[in-house]
Motif scaffolding. Structure first.
Motif: not given
Length: 237
Positions: A174-191
């Protein structure tokens, strides 16, 4: 927790080097939106540009219509870049490297590397740069190294931790915006995206408050006049 500085009055440009034309969704836009929204909440004027939507000519001159191209959208984009204190280049990873559109954008930034500001310095002095990368294969740091080196080479200042990205599990997936990718919720990336965004604003504000980078020893106009006593001389004290 201290109060946030006043970032109002700053401006930023995000250039997305996705290979997808609008209105096709771009996963890179997901990270762009996160960073841009933080800036907007602090009063920064943000412009988002998807490069592939514009007829940008290839080349290393500011206006390629002067070199055989019939159309070139870059001069108008460059005007927006020049008017902003912050530039964020965003793009995907393909074959472990930056996209062809990102390479084109960097080449066109390089075309302005000979332009000067009012202090006789190179025109990108006093501006700050960062990057965000998305994909589902390894290469975030490699892509960021290329982008951030290129930006500082033409005169941008790079603050600490000025890159952020998301690749998910290596390999097809899955890519970043795909369902269930975990991207938008990824704490490391968000930080990392948050830290990058605030560091860009902090440094841009510092330059604004200081009137830019001090103009001593770095003025092209002075060097071209033949005055070299401030540099390139081991006896200088």
């Amino acid at each position: 927790m201290t109060d946030a500085p006043d970032f109002s009055g700053l401006s930023a440009v995000f250039i997305n080097a996705t290979l997808k034309k609008s209105p096709e969704p771009s996963n890179t836009d997901g990270l762009v939106t996160m960073s841009a929204d933080i800036m907007r909440r602090h009063g920064v004027a943000v412009t988002e540009i998807r490069a592939i939507d514009h007829p940008i000519a290839s080349g290393v001159y500011p206006d390629m219509t002067e070199h055989g191209w019939e159309v070139d959208a870059w001069p108008e984009i460059l005007d927006q870049v020049m008017a902003a204190e912050i530039l964020v280049l965003a793009g995907p990873i393909w074959l472990g490297d930056n996209s062809s559109i990102m390479k084109q954008v960097i080449e066109r930034l390089y075309s302005a590397s000979g332009m000067l500001n009012d202090a006789g310095q190179y025109a990108f002095y006093g501006k700050v740069g960062g990057c965000v990368i998305t994909g589902n294969e390894d290469g975030i740091k490699h892509c960021a190294m290329n982008i951030l080196y290129s930006m500082q080479h033409v005169g941008y200042t790079i603050p600490p931790q000025a890159d952020a990205g998301w690749i998910g599990e290596a390999g097809p997936g899955p890519s970043y915006l795909d369902p269930d990718s975990g991207g938008p919720e990824n704490d490391f990336t968000n930080r990392n995206t948050s830290f990058m965004t605030y560091n860009l604003m902090h440094l841009a504000k510092a330059f604004r408050d200081a009137g830019g980078i001090p103009a001593f020893g770095n003025q092209r106009t002075v060097w071209d006049s033949g005055v070299h006593e401030f540099g390139a001389n081991p006896e200088y004290r």
